[in-house]
Design an enzyme around this catalytic site. Structure first.
Site, PDB file in Angstrom:
ATOM      1  N   TYR A   1       0.843  -1.195   0.000  1.00  0.00           N
ATOM      2  CA  TYR A   1       0.000   0.000   0.000  1.00  0.00           C
ATOM      3  C   TYR A   1       0.873   1.238   0.000  1.00  0.00           C
ATOM      4  O   TYR A   1       1.748   1.391   0.859  1.00  0.00           O
ATOM      5  CB  TYR A   1      -0.917  -0.016   1.229  1.00  0.00           C
ATOM      6  N   PHE A   2       0.633   2.131  -0.967  1.00  0.00           N
ATOM      7  CA  PHE A   2       1.388   3.371  -1.067  1.00  0.00           C
ATOM      8  C   PHE A   2       0.545   4.516  -0.514  1.00  0.00           C
ATOM      9  O   PHE A   2      -0.455   4.916  -1.103  1.00  0.00           O
ATOM     10  CB  PHE A   2       1.773   3.646  -2.526  1.00  0.00           C
ATOM     11  N   ALA A   3       0.937   5.035   0.657  1.00  0.00           N
ATOM     12  CA  ALA A   3       0.201   6.110   1.334  1.00  0.00           C
ATOM     13  C   ALA A   3       0.716   7.469   0.886  1.00  0.00           C
ATOM     14  O   ALA A   3       1.925   7.719   0.892  1.00  0.00           O
ATOM     15  CB  ALA A   3       0.350   5.973   2.842  1.00  0.00           C
ATOM     16  N   ILE A   4      -0.208   8.368   0.516  1.00  0.00           N
ATOM     17  CA  ILE A   4       0.191   9.699   0.047  1.00  0.00           C
ATOM     18  C   ILE A   4      -0.486  10.824   0.835  1.00  0.00           C
ATOM     19  O   ILE A   4      -0.135  11.986   0.681  1.00  0.00           O
ATOM     20  CB  ILE A   4      -0.107   9.871  -1.455  1.00  0.00           C
TER      21      ILE A   4
ATOM     22  N   GLU B   1     -11.305   3.263   4.842  1.00  0.00           N
ATOM     23  CA  GLU B   1     -11.204   4.323   3.835  1.00  0.00           C
ATOM     24  C   GLU B   1     -12.428   4.385   2.922  1.00  0.00           C
ATOM     25  O   GLU B   1     -12.510   5.236   2.039  1.00  0.00           O
ATOM     26  CB  GLU B   1      -9.942   4.122   2.982  1.00  0.00           C
TER      27      GLU B   1
ATOM     28  N   SER C   1      -3.028  11.418   4.701  1.00  0.00           N
ATOM     29  CA  SER C   1      -2.895  11.394   6.160  1.00  0.00           C
ATOM     30  C   SER C   1      -2.315  10.080   6.667  1.00  0.00           C
ATOM     31  O   SER C   1      -1.760  10.025   7.768  1.00  0.00           O
ATOM     32  CB  SER C   1      -4.248  11.651   6.819  1.00  0.00           C
TER      33      SER C   1
END
EC number: 4.3.2.9
Length: 227
Positions: free
Chosen positions: A36-39, A112, A41
């Site tokens: 998972y690529f978080a961008i 989400e 918060s």
């Protein structure tokens, strides 16, 4: 009518999550891990642990760069907008690559609001080289760039398949409290200095978005778990 729509939404959510869990690639072969690529918060560890109920001590995480996408603010939060990515050739987005268990990934999808608020987009990211002010830039400049398959959260406008439509869909200002969380996450993971500076130029609104309050409430209640 509302009940019919509600049930259809729940079925769609469960179906999408099940499909993702079957198809996402993994870091290791012994047990499934989901990239998972978080961008937004979720770059801030406190958000992942308090709001998403994901213990990052059991996760492999590293700063990384996503090419041909840009940071967008098009997920409605009332008077402001939350972050996503939008396909845009030549652009880059810096963030954090998390390796999650199947349970963690499922929990993240549910929290989400996939597929009602967000959608998953397949992508490939490049891990940082070191932790200096240009670590992401230097990683992209390598001849033997290491691409890691992952998933990133986006809106219906952010996908490569709707690129022409997305160019006419405008971003909205984001809340100052929400942007502050992004900036803290970027600083924690030592994202490139140039990218951190670009975050200071994001359009904001003075409207209350509740981001900091929600995070503090989650942290407060989590202290009493198991006591």
């Amino acid at each position: 009518m509302f009940r019919h729509y509600f049930y259809r939404s729940i079925v769609a959510l469960m179906t999408t999550t099940a499909m993702i869990l079957r198809s996402v690639s993994s870091f290791g072969a012994s047990a499934p891990r989901y990239n998972y690529f978080a961008i937004g918060s979720n770059m801030l560890p406190e958000t992942m642990e308090a709001l998403r109920q994901i213990d990052l001590s059991y996760s492999n995480s590293t700063a990384a760069v996503l090419t041909d996408y840009r940071l967008a603010f098009d997920i409605s939060m009332g008077q402001s907008a939350a972050a996503s990515v939008r396909y845009e050739p030549g652009s880059v987005v810096h963030g954090v690559l998390h390796s999650l268990t199947s349970d963690q990934f499922a929990s993240l999808s549910l929290s989400e609001g996939v597929p009602l608020a967000y959608l998953w987009e397949r992508c490939s990211v490049v891990p940082y080289e070191g932790d200096n002010d240009r670590a992401g830039e230097l990683a992209l400049a390598r001849n033997d760039v290491e691409l890691i398959p992952a998933f990133v959260l986006t809106s219906r406008w952010g996908r490569e398949s709707v690129y022409k439509e997305s160019r006419i869909h405008k971003d909205r200002p984001t809340g100052r409290a929400y942007l502050n969380i992004l900036q803290r996450g970027a600083a924690y993971w030592k994202l490139d200095r140039s990218y951190q500076i670009s975050l200071t130029k994001v359009r904001t609104t003075a409207s209350f978005d509740g981001s900091e309050l929600l995070l503090k409430q989650a942290q407060f209640f989590n202290k009493f778990k198991g006591t």
